[in-house]
Design a protein around this motif. Structure first.
Motif, PDB file in Angstrom:
ATOM      1  N   GLY A   1      -1.598 -19.504   4.790  1.00 45.28           N
ATOM      2  CA  GLY A   1      -2.526 -20.200   5.673  1.00 45.28           C
ATOM      3  C   GLY A   1      -2.417 -21.706   5.571  1.00 45.28           C
ATOM      4  N   ASN A   2      -1.205 -22.201   5.357  1.00 48.86           N
ATOM      5  CA  ASN A   2      -1.011 -23.640   5.180  1.00 48.86           C
ATOM      6  C   ASN A   2      -0.530 -24.287   6.469  1.00 48.86           C
ATOM      7  OD1 ASN A   2       1.613 -22.726   5.356  1.00 48.86           O
ATOM      8  ND2 ASN A   2       2.020 -22.910   3.163  1.00 48.86           N
ATOM      9  N   ALA A   3       0.158 -25.417   6.344  1.00 47.61           N
ATOM     10  CA  ALA A   3       0.580 -26.184   7.513  1.00 47.61           C
ATOM     11  C   ALA A   3       1.625 -25.470   8.363  1.00 47.61           C
ATOM     12  CB  ALA A   3       1.133 -27.537   7.067  1.00 47.61           C
ATOM     13  N   THR A   4       2.189 -24.396   7.860  1.00 47.54           N
ATOM     14  CA  THR A   4       3.195 -23.667   8.650  1.00 47.54           C
ATOM     15  C   THR A   4       2.567 -22.906   9.809  1.00 47.54           C
ATOM     16  OG1 THR A   4       3.018 -21.733   7.208  1.00 47.54           O
ATOM     17  CG2 THR A   4       4.672 -23.400   6.629  1.00 47.54           C
ATOM     18  N   GLY A   5       1.266 -22.831   9.822  1.00 47.83           N
ATOM     19  CA  GLY A   5       0.587 -22.161  10.929  1.00 47.83           C
ATOM     20  C   GLY A   5       0.308 -20.689  10.682  1.00 47.83           C
ATOM     21  N   THR A   6       0.639 -20.168   9.506  1.00 42.05           N
ATOM     22  CA  THR A   6       0.374 -18.763   9.215  1.00 42.05           C
ATOM     23  C   THR A   6      -1.075 -18.578   8.795  1.00 42.05           C
ATOM     24  OG1 THR A   6       1.040 -19.028   6.905  1.00 42.05           O
ATOM     25  CG2 THR A   6       2.757 -18.380   8.476  1.00 42.05           C
ATOM     26  N   GLN A   7      -1.607 -17.420   9.104  1.00 42.03           N
ATOM     27  CA  GLN A   7      -2.938 -17.065   8.635  1.00 42.03           C
ATOM     28  C   GLN A   7      -2.840 -16.583   7.192  1.00 42.03           C
ATOM     29  OE1 GLN A   7      -5.254 -14.574  11.369  1.00 42.03           O
ATOM     30  NE2 GLN A   7      -3.647 -14.898  12.904  1.00 42.03           N
ATOM     31  N   PRO A   8      -3.891 -16.808   6.386  1.00 40.86           N
ATOM     32  CA  PRO A   8      -3.837 -16.345   4.992  1.00 40.86           C
ATOM     33  C   PRO A   8      -3.823 -14.826   4.912  1.00 40.86           C
ATOM     34  CG  PRO A   8      -6.020 -17.143   5.550  1.00 40.86           C
ATOM     35  CD  PRO A   8      -5.138 -17.500   6.708  1.00 40.86           C
ATOM     36  N   TYR A   9      -3.219 -14.338   3.845  1.00 39.78           N
ATOM     37  CA  TYR A   9      -3.138 -12.894   3.628  1.00 39.78           C
ATOM     38  C   TYR A   9      -4.528 -12.267   3.615  1.00 39.78           C
ATOM     39  CZ  TYR A   9      -1.450  -8.564   1.318  1.00 39.78           C
ATOM     40  OH  TYR A   9      -1.134  -7.263   1.000  1.00 39.78           O
ATOM     41  N   SER A  10      -5.488 -12.993   3.063  1.00 37.96           N
ATOM     42  CA  SER A  10      -6.842 -12.453   2.933  1.00 37.96           C
ATOM     43  C   SER A  10      -7.509 -12.170   4.265  1.00 37.96           C
ATOM     44  CB  SER A  10      -7.716 -13.422   2.121  1.00 37.96           C
ATOM     45  OG  SER A  10      -7.768 -14.689   2.756  1.00 37.96           O
ATOM     46  N   SER A  11      -7.032 -12.820   5.327  1.00 40.07           N
ATOM     47  CA  SER A  11      -7.608 -12.570   6.657  1.00 40.07           C
ATOM     48  C   SER A  11      -6.951 -11.386   7.352  1.00 40.07           C
ATOM     49  CB  SER A  11      -7.489 -13.818   7.529  1.00 40.07           C
ATOM     50  OG  SER A  11      -6.132 -14.083   7.831  1.00 40.07           O
ATOM     51  N   LEU A  12      -5.952 -10.779   6.713  1.00 44.64           N
ATOM     52  CA  LEU A  12      -5.237  -9.603   7.199  1.00 44.64           C
ATOM     53  C   LEU A  12      -4.678  -9.800   8.617  1.00 44.64           C
ATOM     54  CD1 LEU A  12      -4.607  -6.874   5.830  1.00 44.64           C
ATOM     55  CD2 LEU A  12      -6.406  -5.869   7.244  1.00 44.64           C
ATOM     56  N   PRO A  13      -3.774 -10.776   8.789  1.00 48.09           N
ATOM     57  CA  PRO A  13      -3.124 -10.956  10.093  1.00 48.09           C
ATOM     58  C   PRO A  13      -2.180  -9.796  10.385  1.00 48.09           C
ATOM     59  CG  PRO A  13      -2.072 -12.336   8.457  1.00 48.09           C
ATOM     60  CD  PRO A  13      -3.272 -11.728   7.786  1.00 48.09           C
ATOM     61  N   PRO A  14      -1.651  -9.719  11.617  1.00 50.23           N
ATOM     62  CA  PRO A  14      -0.777  -8.589  11.987  1.00 50.23           C
ATOM     63  C   PRO A  14       0.404  -8.390  11.044  1.00 50.23           C
ATOM     64  CG  PRO A  14      -1.423  -9.800  13.942  1.00 50.23           C
ATOM     65  CD  PRO A  14      -1.946 -10.582  12.778  1.00 50.23           C
ATOM     66  N   GLU A  15       1.016  -9.474  10.563  1.00 46.45           N
ATOM     67  CA  GLU A  15       2.144  -9.318   9.635  1.00 46.45           C
ATOM     68  C   GLU A  15       1.699  -8.648   8.344  1.00 46.45           C
ATOM     69  OE1 GLU A  15       5.606 -11.908   7.315  1.00 46.45           O
ATOM     70  OE2 GLU A  15       4.247 -12.916   8.722  1.00 46.45           O
ATOM     71  N   ALA A  16       0.516  -8.980   7.868  1.00 47.19           N
ATOM     72  CA  ALA A  16      -0.004  -8.355   6.654  1.00 47.19           C
ATOM     73  C   ALA A  16      -0.268  -6.873   6.876  1.00 47.19           C
ATOM     74  CB  ALA A  16      -1.280  -9.062   6.209  1.00 47.19           C
ATOM     75  N   VAL A  17      -0.783  -6.535   8.055  1.00 46.82           N
ATOM     76  CA  VAL A  17      -1.019  -5.122   8.387  1.00 46.82           C
ATOM     77  C   VAL A  17       0.294  -4.352   8.368  1.00 46.82           C
ATOM     78  CG1 VAL A  17      -1.791  -3.524  10.179  1.00 46.82           C
ATOM     79  CG2 VAL A  17      -3.098  -5.618   9.722  1.00 46.82           C
ATOM     80  N   LEU A  18       1.342  -4.953   8.950  1.00 43.28           N
ATOM     81  CA  LEU A  18       2.654  -4.296   8.966  1.00 43.28           C
ATOM     82  C   LEU A  18       3.196  -4.134   7.549  1.00 43.28           C
ATOM     83  CD1 LEU A  18       5.045  -3.191  10.602  1.00 43.28           C
ATOM     84  CD2 LEU A  18       5.970  -5.510  10.650  1.00 43.28           C
ATOM     85  N   GLY A  19       3.082  -5.198   6.727  1.00 45.51           N
ATOM     86  CA  GLY A  19       3.566  -5.111   5.356  1.00 45.51           C
ATOM     87  C   GLY A  19       2.809  -4.071   4.549  1.00 45.51           C
ATOM     88  N   ASN A  20       1.494  -4.039   4.674  1.00 46.30           N
ATOM     89  CA  ASN A  20       0.704  -3.034   3.966  1.00 46.30           C
ATOM     90  C   ASN A  20       1.041  -1.621   4.440  1.00 46.30           C
ATOM     91  OD1 ASN A  20      -0.548  -5.081   2.597  1.00 46.30           O
ATOM     92  ND2 ASN A  20      -2.500  -4.926   3.685  1.00 46.30           N
ATOM     93  N   THR A  21       1.250  -1.485   5.754  1.00 44.81           N
ATOM     94  CA  THR A  21       1.619  -0.185   6.303  1.00 44.81           C
ATOM     95  C   THR A  21       2.959   0.281   5.747  1.00 44.81           C
ATOM     96  OG1 THR A  21       0.419  -0.646   8.359  1.00 44.81           O
ATOM     97  CG2 THR A  21       2.089   1.087   8.432  1.00 44.81           C
ATOM     98  N   LEU A  22       3.902  -0.653   5.628  1.00 38.05           N
ATOM     99  CA  LEU A  22       5.194  -0.317   5.037  1.00 38.05           C
ATOM    100  C   LEU A  22       5.016   0.198   3.618  1.00 38.05           C
ATOM    101  CD1 LEU A  22       8.300  -0.302   4.916  1.00 38.05           C
ATOM    102  CD2 LEU A  22       8.194  -2.746   4.355  1.00 38.05           C
ATOM    103  N   GLY A  23       4.169  -0.465   2.837  1.00 40.22           N
ATOM    104  CA  GLY A  23       3.924  -0.014   1.469  1.00 40.22           C
ATOM    105  C   GLY A  23       3.342   1.385   1.422  1.00 40.22           C
ATOM    106  N   VAL A  24       2.392   1.671   2.305  1.00 38.27           N
ATOM    107  CA  VAL A  24       1.785   3.006   2.357  1.00 38.27           C
ATOM    108  C   VAL A  24       2.826   4.058   2.750  1.00 38.27           C
ATOM    109  CG1 VAL A  24       0.105   4.439   3.577  1.00 38.27           C
ATOM    110  CG2 VAL A  24      -0.529   2.135   2.849  1.00 38.27           C
ATOM    111  N   LEU A  25       3.686   3.729   3.714  1.00 41.33           N
ATOM    112  CA  LEU A  25       4.730   4.670   4.138  1.00 41.33           C
ATOM    113  C   LEU A  25       5.709   4.960   3.004  1.00 41.33           C
ATOM    114  CD1 LEU A  25       5.504   3.314   7.728  1.00 41.33           C
ATOM    115  CD2 LEU A  25       4.445   5.511   7.159  1.00 41.33           C
ATOM    116  N   ILE A  26       6.066   3.929   2.231  1.00 38.69           N
ATOM    117  CA  ILE A  26       6.981   4.121   1.104  1.00 38.69           C
ATOM    118  C   ILE A  26       6.365   5.050   0.064  1.00 38.69           C
ATOM    119  CG2 ILE A  26       8.015   2.950  -0.880  1.00 38.69           C
ATOM    120  CD1 ILE A  26       8.512   0.553   0.969  1.00 38.69           C
ATOM    121  N   VAL A  27       5.093   4.831  -0.253  1.00 41.04           N
ATOM    122  CA  VAL A  27       4.410   5.690  -1.213  1.00 41.04           C
ATOM    123  C   VAL A  27       4.342   7.130  -0.687  1.00 41.04           C
ATOM    124  CG1 VAL A  27       2.222   6.168  -2.360  1.00 41.04           C
ATOM    125  CG2 VAL A  27       3.083   3.824  -2.248  1.00 41.04           C
ATOM    126  N   ALA A  28       3.992   7.298   0.585  1.00 41.03           N
ATOM    127  CA  ALA A  28       3.906   8.638   1.168  1.00 41.03           C
ATOM    128  C   ALA A  28       5.258   9.336   1.141  1.00 41.03           C
ATOM    129  CB  ALA A  28       3.382   8.545   2.597  1.00 41.03           C
TER     130      ALA A  28
END
Length: 248
Positions: free
Chosen positions: A186-213
């Motif tokens: 969430g710095n000057a690069t224009g990205t939202q912080p991980y804590s706000s769960l932006p779409p990229e974070a949702v995709l990354g978390n989903t990938l982790g869940v799929l790997i575990v499954a």
């Protein structure tokens, strides 16, 4: 019959989950992280998650269960031994190239190597995997391998196979989390912080869940003794190596 149907349902589920893992990590690296290159930039790093997830988890998992398919029972073991060994070799090569990508990126950009728990687990998984493949090829495929050695090696080979998959899953999900923390500040690069769960974070978390499954389904298949390939050979030939293989 019911057990065989359950096997094929789980096997189909594992293939679907594996494909979903590969698609997700490719979309993440290709779309959200900018694509791929081999020039020392962050685009070279993007090969790392794709190759590690594809090789160390998905291809490895598929290779681990291919020898359990009931349709192959009663057939000549030779093609399935070779397919198992080939898939594992492909998984190992992809993993090594994935490690080369991250080391090359770090070295060019003067970033420290092997300092995180993620890197320790990932390198351990790859190193044990390499040792497992070499020992497996020497023990089960070479005609000079003693029968007593193969009998001792088989349960260790099966046990280590599950351990490698668990280490691979741990490495991948810790790496995904680490990357999301680094990339989404969430710095000057224009990205939202991980804590706000932006779409990229949702995709990354989903990938982790799929790997575990995916890993849980593969481990379920490997842990069911009913789905182990039955041995139709005489006792003394139960562990015949490649060049002594006979039709069953």
């Amino acid at each position: 019959m019911t057990s065989i149907i359950v096997f094929y349902l789980l096997y189909l589920l594992s293939l679907c989950l594996g494909l979903a893992c590969v698609v997700c990590v490719c979309v993440w690296s290709g779309h959200w992280r900018g694509g791929f290159a081999w020039d020392g930039s962050a685009l070279e790093f993007n090969w790392h998650p794709v190759l590690m997830v594809t090789g160390l988890v998905v291809v490895y998992g598929v290779g681990a269960v291919v020898y359990r398919i009931p349709l192959t029972w009663g057939q000549n073991k030779l093609p399935w031994k070779l397919l198992h060994a080939a898939l594992m070799l492909i998984a190992l090569i992809l993993s090594i190239v994935g490690l080369c990508a991250v080391f090359d990126y770090h070295n060019i950009n003067k970033i420290s190597n092997v300092y995180s728990l993620h890197s320790w687990i990932g390198i351990t998984a790859t190193a044990v995997f390499a040792m497992q493949w070499v020992c497996g090829a020497a023990g089960f495929l070479l005609p000079c391998s003693p029968v007593t050695l193969r009998k001792v090696l088989k349960p260790v080979h099966v046990w280590l196979g599950g351990i490698i998959l668990l280490l691979s899953i741990a490495a991948c999900i810790s790496g995904i989390n680490e990357k999301l923390f680094f990339a989404l500040k969430g710095n000057a690069t224009g990205t939202q912080p991980y804590s706000s769960l932006p779409p990229e974070a949702v995709l990354g978390n989903t990938l982790g869940v799929l790997i575990v499954a995916f890993g849980l389904v593969v481990l379920k298949i490997l842990s069911n003794h009913e789905w182990q390939r039955p041995d139709s050979r005489p006792e003394g030939l139960a562990y015949t190596p490649l060049l002594q293989e006979e039709n069953e």
